[in-house]
Design an enzyme around this catalytic site. Structure first.
Site, PDB file in Angstrom:
ATOM      1  N   TRP A   5     -15.216  -1.383   0.094  1.00 28.90           N
ATOM      2  CA  TRP A   5     -15.971  -0.937   1.281  1.00 28.90           C
ATOM      3  C   TRP A   5     -15.897  -1.957   2.422  1.00 28.90           C
ATOM      4  O   TRP A   5     -16.328  -1.685   3.520  1.00 28.90           O
ATOM      5  CB  TRP A   5     -17.437  -0.710   0.920  1.00 28.90           C
ATOM      6  CG  TRP A   5     -17.703   0.518   0.102  1.00 28.90           C
ATOM      7  CD1 TRP A   5     -16.776   1.383  -0.438  1.00 28.90           C
ATOM      8  CD2 TRP A   5     -18.988   1.032  -0.279  1.00 28.90           C
ATOM      9  NE1 TRP A   5     -17.417   2.384  -1.118  1.00 28.90           N
ATOM     10  CE2 TRP A   5     -18.763   2.194  -1.049  1.00 28.90           C
ATOM     11  CE3 TRP A   5     -20.302   0.611  -0.053  1.00 28.90           C
ATOM     12  CZ2 TRP A   5     -19.822   2.952  -1.570  1.00 28.90           C
ATOM     13  CZ3 TRP A   5     -21.357   1.362  -0.590  1.00 28.90           C
ATOM     14  CH2 TRP A   5     -21.113   2.519  -1.335  1.00 28.90           C
ATOM     15  N   LYS A   6     -15.417  -3.149   2.136  1.00 29.52           N
ATOM     16  CA  LYS A   6     -15.374  -4.230   3.139  1.00 29.52           C
ATOM     17  C   LYS A   6     -16.770  -4.394   3.762  1.00 29.52           C
ATOM     18  O   LYS A   6     -17.761  -4.206   3.063  1.00 29.52           O
ATOM     19  CB  LYS A   6     -14.269  -3.954   4.154  1.00 29.52           C
ATOM     20  CG  LYS A   6     -12.923  -3.677   3.454  1.00 29.52           C
ATOM     21  CD  LYS A   6     -11.750  -3.624   4.364  1.00 29.52           C
ATOM     22  CE  LYS A   6     -10.490  -3.339   3.547  1.00 29.52           C
ATOM     23  NZ  LYS A   6      -9.278  -3.300   4.336  1.00 29.52           N
ATOM     24  N   HIS A  28      -7.942 -11.185  -1.411  1.00 31.28           N
ATOM     25  CA  HIS A  28      -7.605 -10.100  -0.476  1.00 31.28           C
ATOM     26  C   HIS A  28      -6.972 -10.708   0.777  1.00 31.28           C
ATOM     27  O   HIS A  28      -7.364 -11.794   1.219  1.00 31.28           O
ATOM     28  CB  HIS A  28      -8.869  -9.311  -0.112  1.00 31.28           C
ATOM     29  CG  HIS A  28      -8.548  -8.049   0.636  1.00 31.28           C
ATOM     30  ND1 HIS A  28      -8.260  -8.050   1.979  1.00 31.28           N
ATOM     31  CD2 HIS A  28      -8.432  -6.772   0.220  1.00 31.28           C
ATOM     32  CE1 HIS A  28      -7.988  -6.805   2.357  1.00 31.28           C
ATOM     33  NE2 HIS A  28      -8.088  -6.016   1.310  1.00 31.28           N
ATOM     34  N   GLU A  41      -0.613  -5.236  -2.311  1.00 31.20           N
ATOM     35  CA  GLU A  41      -1.127  -4.789  -1.020  1.00 31.20           C
ATOM     36  C   GLU A  41      -0.269  -5.377   0.102  1.00 31.20           C
ATOM     37  O   GLU A  41      -0.583  -6.468   0.611  1.00 31.20           O
ATOM     38  CB  GLU A  41      -2.569  -5.253  -0.845  1.00 31.20           C
ATOM     39  CG  GLU A  41      -3.527  -4.645  -1.835  1.00 31.20           C
ATOM     40  CD  GLU A  41      -4.864  -4.340  -1.177  1.00 31.20           C
ATOM     41  OE1 GLU A  41      -5.294  -3.198  -1.249  1.00 31.20           O
ATOM     42  OE2 GLU A  41      -5.440  -5.234  -0.548  1.00 31.20           O
ATOM     43  N   SER A  73      -3.509   1.811   3.113  1.00 33.77           N
ATOM     44  CA  SER A  73      -3.541   3.143   3.729  1.00 33.77           C
ATOM     45  C   SER A  73      -3.390   4.279   2.719  1.00 33.77           C
ATOM     46  O   SER A  73      -2.791   5.314   3.012  1.00 33.77           O
ATOM     47  CB  SER A  73      -2.480   3.262   4.834  1.00 33.77           C
ATOM     48  OG  SER A  73      -2.737   2.318   5.856  1.00 33.77           O
ATOM     49  N   GLY A  83      -9.159   1.280   0.897  1.00 37.60           N
ATOM     50  CA  GLY A  83     -10.069   0.750   1.909  1.00 37.60           C
ATOM     51  C   GLY A  83     -10.701   1.892   2.686  1.00 37.60           C
ATOM     52  O   GLY A  83     -11.656   2.523   2.234  1.00 37.60           O
ATOM     53  N   GLY A  84     -10.135   2.188   3.855  1.00 39.75           N
ATOM     54  CA  GLY A  84     -10.725   3.167   4.781  1.00 39.75           C
ATOM     55  C   GLY A  84     -11.110   4.482   4.133  1.00 39.75           C
ATOM     56  O   GLY A  84     -12.247   4.958   4.292  1.00 39.75           O
TER      57      GLY A  84
HETATM   58  P1  PGA Z   1      -6.838   0.465   3.630  1.00 41.88           P
HETATM   59  O1  PGA Z   1      -7.331  -0.930   2.988  1.00 41.88           O
HETATM   60  O2  PGA Z   1      -6.835   1.487   2.535  1.00 41.88           O
HETATM   61  O3  PGA Z   1      -7.859   0.771   4.701  1.00 41.88           O
HETATM   62  O4  PGA Z   1      -5.476   0.241   4.184  1.00 41.88           O
HETATM   63  C1  PGA Z   1      -6.862  -1.335   1.734  1.00 41.88           C
HETATM   64  C2  PGA Z   1      -7.392  -2.700   1.400  1.00 41.88           C
HETATM   65  O5  PGA Z   1      -7.649  -3.518   2.286  1.00 41.88           O
HETATM   66  O6  PGA Z   1      -7.582  -3.018   0.197  1.00 41.88           O
END
Ligand code: PGA
Length: 293
Positions: free
Chosen positions: A44-45, A128, A201, A247, A268-269
């Site tokens: 979720w950051k 990360h 990643e 992504s 992430g998003g």
């Molecule tokens: P993202 O992020 O899916 O928004 O590209 C992935 C991540 O940072 O682990």
């Protein structure tokens, strides 16, 4: 010499993968995937508040019948909220996004592995790229990884190259360096392979909408699994789960989940939306279901 060997290995694995993908071999039936439970982790950051976390937990559908493990990595202050909201849900694990390598002491604002575990987490993301970009080096990543394992937290080690590194053909050198430095000194006996997850990643694919192609992901995951095999043993590496992150969304999860070495995603998003994450879980389950049938 190791660069040449890496290159030869890569070409061979790529030919094998493309032959399989062309239909001569059923890639869904490769025996080495069996036994690795797929993992869908949402990072979720620095997003969502207490009320959002409660609503999210109510809307998430981890699909009890799928065998996919779901993991939510919220901001640390939300861990107890999710633990409460998901208390009857044994299908969803919790994780943190970072930890401090020391057990205790004068480290204002930091959290130890023990504290994170005590707050309900069983996993922690380590290294990360957003933290590496803020100054975290491989030595700190190594110390964090060891602290996590020592406390009984399962680390998700993130590795990946920048766009300029890929452009100049340095992807595998970068991955080799990150893996070797982060995992050095783990020693023998090696940790249980189920307790250490590696996420590939590529930095250029994170939050950018640019997704690595299935063949780019597969060759990177094979490279990572081979390096884990060298560091521990090949039997060990076949049991360790490798994720892809960058992504990932409903539109691309299917193609990626089918890859022989892809055991799930770090999202992430798209993972901020419980419906989208539920759909990614379902898509992954369908791929794995076919492979294991
Ligand atoms: P993202 O992020 O899916 O928004 O590209 C992935 C991540 O940072 O682990």
């Amino acid at each position: 010499m190791s660069d040449v060997r890496d290159k030869v290995e890569r070409v061979v694995r790529q030919v094998v993968y493309e032959t399989m993908a062309a239909g001569d071999v059923d890639i869904h039936r490769l025996p080495e995937r069996v036994g690795r439970r797929p993992l869908i982790a949402a990072n979720w950051k620095m997003n969502l508040l207490v009320a959002d976390a409660r609503q999210y937990a109510a809307k998430l559908d981890p699909h009890a019948e799928t065998g996919v493990e779901t993991l939510l990595c919220p901001a640390l202050v939300l861990l107890p909220v999710l633990r409460g909201a998901l208390s009857n849900d044994t299908l969803v694990s919790l994780g943190a996004q970072d930890l401090h390598p020391e057990h205790t002491g004068a480290h204002t604002g930091e959290h130890s592995a023990e504290m994170i575990k005590d707050a309900g987490a069983s996993y922690v993301i380590v290294g990360h790229s957003e933290r590496r970009a803020a100054g975290e080096d491989d030595e700190l990543v190594r110390r964090k990884l060891q602290a996590a394992l020592a406390a009984g937290l399962m680390p998700i080690l993130c590795v990946g190259e920048r766009f300029d590194e890929r452009e100049r053909g340095a992807t595998f050198r970068v991955l080799r360096g990150q893996l070797t430095l982060a995992l050095s000194g783990l020693g023998q006996p090696a940790p249980d392979p189920r307790d250490l997850v590696v996420a590939y990643e590529p930095i250029w694919a994170i939050g950018s909408g640019l997704v690595a192609s299935p063949s780019q992901v597969q060759e990177a995951l094979v490279f990572i699994r081979d390096r884990l095999g060298e560091l521990f043993s090949h039997a060990w590496a076949e049991r360790s789960r490798l994720l892809y992150g960058g992504s990932v969304g409903v539109g691309n999860a299917g193609d990626l989940a089918r890859l022989p070495d892809c055991d799930g995603f770090l999202v992430g998003g798209a993972g901020l939306n419980p419906e989208a994450l539920s759909e990614i879980i379902a898509i992954t389950a369908r791929s794995y279901g076919r492979e294991k049938a």
